[in-house]
Design an enzyme around this catalytic site. Structure first.
Site, PDB file in Angstrom:
ATOM      1  N   GLY A 117      54.102  19.097  -2.279  1.00  0.00           N
ATOM      2  CA  GLY A 117      55.095  18.785  -3.303  1.00  0.00           C
ATOM      3  C   GLY A 117      54.429  18.535  -4.645  1.00  0.00           C
ATOM      4  N   SER A 118      53.253  17.952  -4.609  1.00  0.00           N
ATOM      5  CA  SER A 118      52.546  17.639  -5.849  1.00  0.00           C
ATOM      6  C   SER A 118      52.194  18.901  -6.634  1.00  0.00           C
ATOM      7  CB  SER A 118      51.248  16.887  -5.539  1.00  0.00           C
ATOM      8  OG  SER A 118      51.507  15.698  -4.846  1.00  0.00           O
ATOM      9  N   TYR A 144      59.199   9.895  -7.825  1.00  0.00           N
ATOM     10  CA  TYR A 144      57.880  10.284  -7.329  1.00  0.00           C
ATOM     11  C   TYR A 144      57.889  11.802  -7.216  1.00  0.00           C
ATOM     12  CZ  TYR A 144      53.583  10.326  -4.565  1.00  0.00           C
ATOM     13  OH  TYR A 144      52.304  10.543  -4.120  1.00  0.00           O
ATOM     14  N   ASP A 243      64.098  18.139  -7.358  1.00  0.00           N
ATOM     15  CA  ASP A 243      62.981  17.912  -6.434  1.00  0.00           C
ATOM     16  C   ASP A 243      63.555  17.577  -5.056  1.00  0.00           C
ATOM     17  OD1 ASP A 243      60.889  16.956  -4.922  1.00  0.00           O
ATOM     18  OD2 ASP A 243      59.964  15.807  -6.539  1.00  0.00           O
ATOM     19  N   GLU A 244      63.553  18.568  -4.196  1.00  0.00           N
ATOM     20  CA  GLU A 244      64.104  18.430  -2.835  1.00  0.00           C
ATOM     21  C   GLU A 244      63.006  18.184  -1.813  1.00  0.00           C
ATOM     22  OE1 GLU A 244      67.439  19.458  -1.316  1.00  0.00           O
ATOM     23  OE2 GLU A 244      68.304  19.023  -3.262  1.00  0.00           O
ATOM     24  N   LYS A 246      61.424  15.751  -0.325  1.00  0.00           N
ATOM     25  CA  LYS A 246      61.565  14.904   0.867  1.00  0.00           C
ATOM     26  C   LYS A 246      62.921  15.035   1.545  1.00  0.00           C
ATOM     27  CE  LYS A 246      59.438  10.624   1.422  1.00  0.00           C
ATOM     28  NZ  LYS A 246      59.380   9.204   1.043  1.00  0.00           N
ATOM     29  N   THR A 300      44.174  29.813  -4.198  1.00  0.00           N
ATOM     30  CA  THR A 300      43.723  30.938  -3.377  1.00  0.00           C
ATOM     31  C   THR A 300      44.458  31.076  -2.046  1.00  0.00           C
ATOM     32  OG1 THR A 300      41.568  30.725  -4.399  1.00  0.00           O
ATOM     33  CG2 THR A 300      41.680  32.071  -2.414  1.00  0.00           C
TER      34      THR A 300
HETATM   35  C1  LIG Z   1      56.249  13.400  -1.254  1.00  0.00           C
HETATM   36  C2  LIG Z   1      56.963  13.864  -2.464  1.00  0.00           C
HETATM   37  C3  LIG Z   1      56.328  14.678  -3.412  1.00  0.00           C
HETATM   38  C4  LIG Z   1      54.869  15.043  -3.288  1.00  0.00           C
HETATM   39  O1  LIG Z   1      54.625  15.803  -2.162  1.00  0.00           O
HETATM   40  P1  LIG Z   1      53.130  15.846  -1.541  1.00  0.00           P
HETATM   41  O2  LIG Z   1      53.268  16.806  -0.413  1.00  0.00           O
HETATM   42  O3  LIG Z   1      52.789  14.472  -1.120  1.00  0.00           O
HETATM   43  O4  LIG Z   1      52.241  16.355  -2.586  1.00  0.00           O
HETATM   44  C5  LIG Z   1      57.060  15.135  -4.474  1.00  0.00           C
HETATM   45  N1  LIG Z   1      58.355  14.806  -4.617  1.00  0.00           N
HETATM   46  C6  LIG Z   1      59.008  14.032  -3.738  1.00  0.00           C
HETATM   47  C7  LIG Z   1      60.438  13.716  -3.963  1.00  0.00           C
HETATM   48  C8  LIG Z   1      58.325  13.522  -2.635  1.00  0.00           C
HETATM   49  O5  LIG Z   1      58.952  12.722  -1.775  1.00  0.00           O
END
Ligand SMILES: *Cc1c(COP(=O)(O)O)cnc(C)c1O
Length: 444
Positions: A117-118, A144, A243-244, A246, A300
């Site tokens: 997600g990051s 987050y 941002d989906e 989680k 990569t």
């Molecule tokens: C966990 C999370 C992220 C980051 O994901 P990672 O896989 O830890 O890098 C981004 N956005 C949300 C809403 C999250 O819960």
């Protein structure tokens, strides 16, 4: 003594403490793992633990799901390269086609793959800035979006105050129905005021939205708020990024959590559950942005045929088995069970969430709704671990138990989870967990 024999004399937990960097650890209990199957994790020593977290939502189909095992085994045995940036592969292209088909959106769109997600939110920030020529962003206090420079820089979580946000970021409060310090209208007013004064809207590339704020406290926004916010932004050409990571892909009781809010995002960010436990993330966005420039956001091994095989297995299983319906149904059983506990446990202030994303807000006092100290939350989690369940806490005050179990959780497992939480709350109230026991497990 052989090296292996030496290792056997020390526990996994001890070796972990000696070797794994503190900067990479966020531990809520002494649980260390040697395996997992379905909704159960196997602790070192062999004890089974009911996983009410699914590794923060990543193990969307639980552990060892046949669809994931078969897809990954097949993809690894006869591997179509290891790099989507160098060569297309069937699994990546096919998963991209599926994501485009299942994600509502206007106009021509394309997909980017990453590992987390990051990195996906990082990519979104960078490409949005470059493609729109606008360098400012809006997000929420408590949000987050990741732990890399770019994604951290648009986040508003208190766990990130060690790193400065990007210049020009506007952080708005996320209206919280249970503690309505800022109402939805007040936040919209604040946004209008920002636009009228120090944040001319034409400078803003995008707003980043968690359609259900997870790490910030498992907060379901007030009805209509996110839609009103998105409408205001869109009027100024500001893109809507949802941002989906989680709460997406079935967890909320719908395929996408933003569908509860009537949002029509320009960009959708997926992660965690997408890979079913393997590192995989995706951004689905407008073609004119996603095609901004060749070789602009490269990693990569991202989109490699093994992780995207897992992604295909997850998304196809979620769609074929309509797992969002199951999440809604089992989530209802689970949250009804937790809500019933409130009759016996004064500490439960609120039980909220959608589907299988459930939060229990712990309060020191129901009248004032003051959060319990984080040590109390940590004790509930610690006792839950001793009783055989894994879950963790979220919230800017660390007072919210978070449950994001596998979407394959059964009703019987949900009820088993409720019974463990029940006992853990009773045992903590009776003083059965010491401050010393939980001191190492209050890392954020
Ligand atoms: C966990 C999370 C992220 C980051 O994901 P990672 O896989 O830890 O890098 C981004 N956005 C949300 C809403 C999250 O819960």
């Amino acid at each position: 003594m052989s090296r292996e024999a030496v290792q056997k004399t020390r526990s996994l937990r001890e070796r972990d403490a000696d070797t794994i960097a503190e900067i990479a650890r966020l531990r809520f209990s002494p649980l260390s793992l040697i395996g997992g199957r379905g909704s159960r994790l196997i602790e070192e020593g062999g004890r089974e633990i009911l996983d009410l977290s699914a590794s923060a939502g990543s193990a969307s189909l639980g552990y060892g799901h046949p669809a994931v095992v078969e897809a990954v085994t097949e993809a690894t045995r006869d591997m179509a390269g290891a790099s989507l940036l160098l060569y297309p592969n069937e699994n990546a292209v096919s998963l991209a086609e599926t994501l485009l088909a299942v994600t509502p959106g206007e106009g021509a769109r394309k997909v980017w793959f990453g590992h987390s997600g990051s990195d996906a939110n990082d990519c979104a920030v960078r490409v949005l800035q470059a493609a729109t020529g606008r360098s400012r962003f809006i997000s929420f206090i408590g949000s987050y979006h990741g732990n890399l420079s770019g994604s951290m820089a648009v986040s508003g979580h208190t766990a990130m105050t060690h790193t400065l946000p990007r210049p020009g970021l506007v952080l708005l409060p996320y209206p919280e129905p249970f503690r309505p310090r800022f109402t939805a209208d007040a936040v919209l007013d604040m946004l209008d005021y920002q636009f009228e004064t120090t944040c001319p809207p034409h400078q803003v590339a995008a707003v980043f939205i968690e359609p259900l704020m997870s790490d910030g406290g498992l907060i379901v926004p007030p009805p209509g708020f996110l839609k009103a916010l998105a409408d205001r932004c869109r009027r100024h050409g500001i893109r809507i990024v949802v941002d989906e990571v989680k709460v997406g892909l079935g967890r909320s009781g719908l395929m996408h959590c933003f569908e509860h809010e009537g949002l029509a995002p320009d960009m959708v960010v997926l992660g965690k559950g997408l890979g079913g436990g393997l590192p995989l993330s995706a951004v689905v966005g407008p073609r004119e942005i996603m095609d901004h420039a060749p070789a602009f956001a490269l990693q990569t091994t991202a989109g490699n045929p093994v992780t995207t095989a897992a992604g295909r297995a997850v998304v196809e299983t979620v769609a074929r088995e309509r797992l969002w319906e199951r999440a809604a149904r089992v989530g209802q059983v689970f949250s009804d069970g937790l809500r019933a506990l409130a009759e016996r446990h004064e500490i439960i202030g609120d039980v909220r969430g959608r589907g299988l994303a459930v939060g229990v807000d712990l309060v020191a006092d129901r009248e004032s709704r003051a959060p319990v100290p984080v040590s109390t939350t940590a004790k509930v989690i610690y006792r839950g671990y001793e009783l055989g369940a894994a879950f963790s806490y979220v919230g800017l005050k660390g007072n919210v138990l978070e449950f994001t179990p596998p979407l394959t959780l059964t009703e019987a497992e949900a009820l088993e989870g409720v019974a463990i939480v029940d006992r853990a709350l009773a045992d903590v109230a009776a003083g059965r967990v010491s401050d010393e026991a939980v001191a190492p497990f209050m890392m954020w």
